[in-house]
Design an enzyme around this catalytic site. Structure first.
Site, PDB file in Angstrom:
ATOM      1  N   TRP A  99       3.650 -16.514   7.653  1.00 51.09           N
ATOM      2  CA  TRP A  99       3.518 -17.151   6.340  1.00 51.09           C
ATOM      3  C   TRP A  99       2.638 -18.396   6.468  1.00 51.09           C
ATOM      4  CZ3 TRP A  99       4.435 -22.087   4.682  1.00 51.09           C
ATOM      5  CH2 TRP A  99       4.366 -22.300   3.291  1.00 51.09           C
ATOM      6  N   ASP A 130       4.359 -19.991 -13.935  1.00 49.81           N
ATOM      7  CA  ASP A 130       4.955 -19.433 -12.725  1.00 49.81           C
ATOM      8  C   ASP A 130       6.477 -19.416 -12.832  1.00 49.81           C
ATOM      9  OD1 ASP A 130       5.439 -19.169  -9.612  1.00 49.81           O
ATOM     10  OD2 ASP A 130       3.279 -18.990  -9.859  1.00 49.81           O
ATOM     11  N   TRP A 184       2.731 -10.768  -9.800  1.00 52.05           N
ATOM     12  CA  TRP A 184       3.894 -10.015  -9.320  1.00 52.05           C
ATOM     13  C   TRP A 184       4.207 -10.501  -7.910  1.00 52.05           C
ATOM     14  CZ3 TRP A 184       4.859  -4.279 -10.693  1.00 52.05           C
ATOM     15  CH2 TRP A 184       5.904  -3.742  -9.936  1.00 52.05           C
ATOM     16  N   ASP A 185       5.288 -11.245  -7.767  1.00 54.93           N
ATOM     17  CA  ASP A 185       5.652 -11.837  -6.478  1.00 54.93           C
ATOM     18  C   ASP A 185       6.738 -11.010  -5.794  1.00 54.93           C
ATOM     19  OD1 ASP A 185       5.551 -13.640  -4.395  1.00 54.93           O
ATOM     20  OD2 ASP A 185       5.802 -15.409  -5.667  1.00 54.93           O
ATOM     21  N   ASP A 225       0.131 -18.606   0.437  1.00 55.25           N
ATOM     22  CA  ASP A 225       0.723 -19.793  -0.181  1.00 55.25           C
ATOM     23  C   ASP A 225       0.118 -21.071   0.368  1.00 55.25           C
ATOM     24  OD1 ASP A 225       2.384 -18.501  -1.936  1.00 55.25           O
ATOM     25  OD2 ASP A 225       4.172 -18.645  -0.700  1.00 55.25           O
TER      26      ASP A 225
END
Length: 748
Positions: A205, A372, A483-484, A554
């Protein structure tokens, strides 16, 4: 439409040889006298001829043989198309089929073949496609195991214009007994040597898709995912390049997998330096029960050949993904400049605060406002609300339609964040349907980000989420969906399936995700979808079939993004790379970078902002206006042009450079980035790529020939846009400097 060249598939009846070619690449194999498919050649195009002599057989010690009194014919030493373990081949197989008596031995042999124009789709799976049957030819070779009556259809498609071959396999149980598929490769390719460097895109990540490179060695090299998603850790892609190849020259083989779940890509080098390259769904925790009359289709593998280095490989992938994997209205349409409120507000917002951000965004030229996380259910933190896709009345008492109408009245489009695959236990959905979670009976569930995974392998679950999302989309007249998906799968079990089917749960889940996407893009063809999984955790070709862009990471820090976007570009087109300018100090690294450099990095993607513009100074807002003006002028070139990597941050450490050239070569945009400043820096030129050698290009009011720029290079010494210091007549340079040049042909 793709340019039309000539793809051909020749079958030589006298030798049972298949030859797929399009003038760029050849793929050749044959059926042996006992029906085994033997691989002969893959690489630069060869003329049509008989290549049976490429089958080499020698007697070797400690080898087992196919026929009695024959000390030559052993599958251990032959290159194959669909290998099996246990009948003289000891390498990893392309299929493992467990029969009712427990045996895993099979003997698939050639039964028949068919050559068709175009490319058939894959049932319930994303795949590349054609819009005209002249764009490709497909070979379907059917194999049969006589004992079990199971057949396998091997699909080979060769595209006319690109050095691209796609592969898939379909297993059909034509017998009477139940079979269990334990392993099925979408592609197995035996290469005649191991003189390759293996390149993978790996990380975690916030640092996804870093280029990792090593030489092939005897044994197995592999990447995989067991997380239920393609993962931040390994992208479903590898490249094998010759030792002398680089970005601009030499042979490269690229392999990608059109799938969004568990995968395995491996290269097995045997003691005779044959390399077996394979890709497929990960056999770990996988098993598929195949009843009599049923069929199972593997996801698509994409094979690309380049003799023009890594950039040449990328150009084929980019064109294929952009034009014949992504679909719909937004496939090649200019993407709107967006602003996302997440890093500006997190959960701390109401309608007035959002509108104030949108008003400032409209003033500087932003075209799409995206709300969001936090707009739904009882979502006051990340412990509650997921699964309840209706307005959070505490934050938005007038409803989502009121906010959408106010945004739209500014002349902007409106978008929303969803995480449809997830649920919090503090939600109406969970309280009504606790059995909809993926969980193992009588064991404690494991959470991620305080959330749990809905069982998308169940039609009722997917239908419920579709109806909830449809109501909000209709109510707000939505233009865009982010779409998370913020956690991998654990506790994988489905109480609706019997014990022998628990190995199906991972794949059924992915099929459910695809099904929801398909229903939504079909009902709402005008909505722009952006996929996301805590950034880049599910940035894969399967997602691009439904969502033409992905939130890349991110980590929005401009310097970190140089490596992330450079690595991502090995496989994915610029149009698919979500890239935003965010606030400083950066929320992931605490680094402070110039707003000019943040923009210069984000230009090379689906461009937007991740901040509250009301917090910027006037001079910064002026820069933002110029950035948006620049992007709108050149976004079609950036997204639809040919992208070239010039200087790698993985090799040069302190420098990165890339460029994009319009299809007609009249316009090019070149970018150079420096990490840390240097004292008394050396002079430097950078050779450009892809220009018209016979044309002249204007740069900053001066003319240069394409030949000069590609051979002598562009002077980039102290390539910043800083002012000249009058005291020492030197350009003022700083850490994190960057520069973007626009090249235009004379008279264009």
């Amino acid at each position: 439409m793709l340019k039309e060249n000539q793809a051909t598939i020749h079958f030589r009846t006298e030798t049972n040889q298949f030859h797929l070619s399009n003038g760029k690449v050849s793929y050749i194999f044959k059926a042996s006298s006992d029906g085994k498919l033997l691989h002969l050649y893959y690489g630069k195009a060869l003329p049509e001829s008989d290549y049976s002599h490429l089958v080499e057989m020698h007697h070797r010690p400690m080898t087992t043989y196919r026929q009695e009194n024959d000390l030559l014919y052993s599958l251990e030493h032959l290159k194959q198309e669909f290998p099996e373990y246990g009948t003289t081949d000891f390498r990893h197989p392309g299929i493992s089929l467990r029969q009712e008596n427990g045996s895993k031995i099979t003997n698939f042999t050639y039964l028949k073949h068919e050559i068709i124009d175009g490319k058939p789709g894959l049932e319930d799976l994303p795949a590349t496609y054609v819009e005209n049957n002249s764009e490709a030819k497909t070979l379907i070779v059917t194999l049969k195991d006589e004992l079990t009556k199971v057949e396998v259809e091997l699909l080979y498609t060769i595209f006319s214009e690109l050095a691209v071959i796609t592969r898939s396999a379909r297993v059909i149980n034509r017998g009477e007994q139940t079979q269990a598929i334990e392993q099925l490769a979408s592609l197995s390719l035996d290469l005649p040597d191991a003189d390759y460097d293996w390149i993978q895109l790996s990380g975690a990540w916030g640092r996804e898709r870093a280029m990792k490179e090593r030489s092939l060695q005897q044994g197995i090299q592999s990447i995989e995912s067991t997380r239920g998603i393609s993962s931040h850790q390994h992208n479903p892609f590898v490249a094998l390049k010759r030792k002398t190849a680089d970005e601009f020259q030499g042979e490269v083989i690229g392999l990608s997998f059109v799938y969004s779940g568990n995968f395995l890509i491996q290269a097995e080098v045997d003691t005779w330096d044959v390399t077996r390259l394979q890709v497929g769904m990960n056999p770990f925790c996988f098993e598929w029960k195949l009843e009599a009359g049923e069929a199972f289709t593997s996801p698509e593998a994409i094979l690309v050949y380049s003799d023009q280095g890594l950039n040449g490989m990328s150009h084929s992938f980019h064109q294929l993904f952009r034009k014949r994997l992504a679909r719909g209205e937004w496939r090649e349409k200019d993407r709107p400049v967006l602003i996302n409120n997440w890093e500006a507000t997190y959960f701390d917002f109401d309608e007035e605060k959002l509108v104030s951000i949108a008003e400032k965004a409209h003033d500087v030229g932003v075209e799409l406002f995206v709300l969001d996380d936090g707009w739904f259910g009882e979502r006051n933190n990340d412990f509650a609300g997921l699964g309840d896709w209706f307005e959070n009345k505490e934050r938005l008492p007038k409803g989502i339609d009121s906010l959408a109408e106010r945004i739209r009245s500014l002349g902007m489009k409106f978008g929303l964040w969803f995480e449809p695959e997830m649920v919090n236990k503090d939600s109406e959905l969970f309280r009504e349907h606790p059995d909809w979670l993926i969980h193992t009976p009588n064991r404690k569930e494991n959470h991620g980000r305080n959330q749990f995974v809905l069982n998308f392998g169940v039609k009722e679950v997917v239908d419920n989420i579709f109806l909830q999302m449809s109501e909000i989309i209709d109510k707000s007249k939505l233009d865009y969906i982010k779409w998370d998906m913020n956690r991998p799968l654990t506790d994988v079990y489905d109480h609706r399936l019997d014990a022998g089917q628990q190995g199906e749960v991972f794949h059924r889940y992915v099929l459910g995700v695809y099904r929801l996407y398909e229903m939504l893009v079909t009902k709402y063809p005008n909505v722009l979808f952006e996929s996301c999984s805590s950034g880049g955790g599910r940035f894969d070709p399967g997602m691009l079939y439904y969502a033409p862009q992905t939130w890349t990471s991110d980590d929005s820090d401009a310097i970190e993004r140089l490596k992330i976007q450079y690595g991502t570009s090995l496989l994915y087109p610029v149009s698919s790379i979500g890239a935003h300018v965010s606030m400083v100090p950066n929320h992931q690294t605490n680094r402070i970078t110039p707003i000019e450099t943040r923009g210069n990095v984000a230009f090379f993607g689906a461009f937007g902002y991740e901040l509250d513009l009301n917090q910027l100074k006037e001079n910064e807002l002026d820069i933002v206006k110029e950035q948006i003006k620049f992007y709108k002028k050149y976004r079609s070139v950036i997204h639809n042009g040919t992208f070239h990597r010039l200087l790698s941050p993985f090799d040069h450490d302190n420098q990165t450079a890339w460029m994009v050239v319009s299809e007609d070569q009249t316009t090019a945009i070149v970018a150079h980035y420096k990490t840390l400043n240097e004292v008394n820096r050396s002079y430097q030129r950078m050779k450009l790529e892809g220009l018209n050698a016979d044309a002249d290009y204007q740069i900053d009011g001066k003319m240069y020939s394409g030949t000069e720029l590609m051979n002598a290079g562009l002077v980039i010494t102290d390539a910043s846009s800083g002012q000249i210091n009058e005291q020492n007549n030197r350009a003022e340079t700083h850490d994190f400097d960057s520069r973007v040049w626009v090249l235009t042909q004379e008279g264009k």
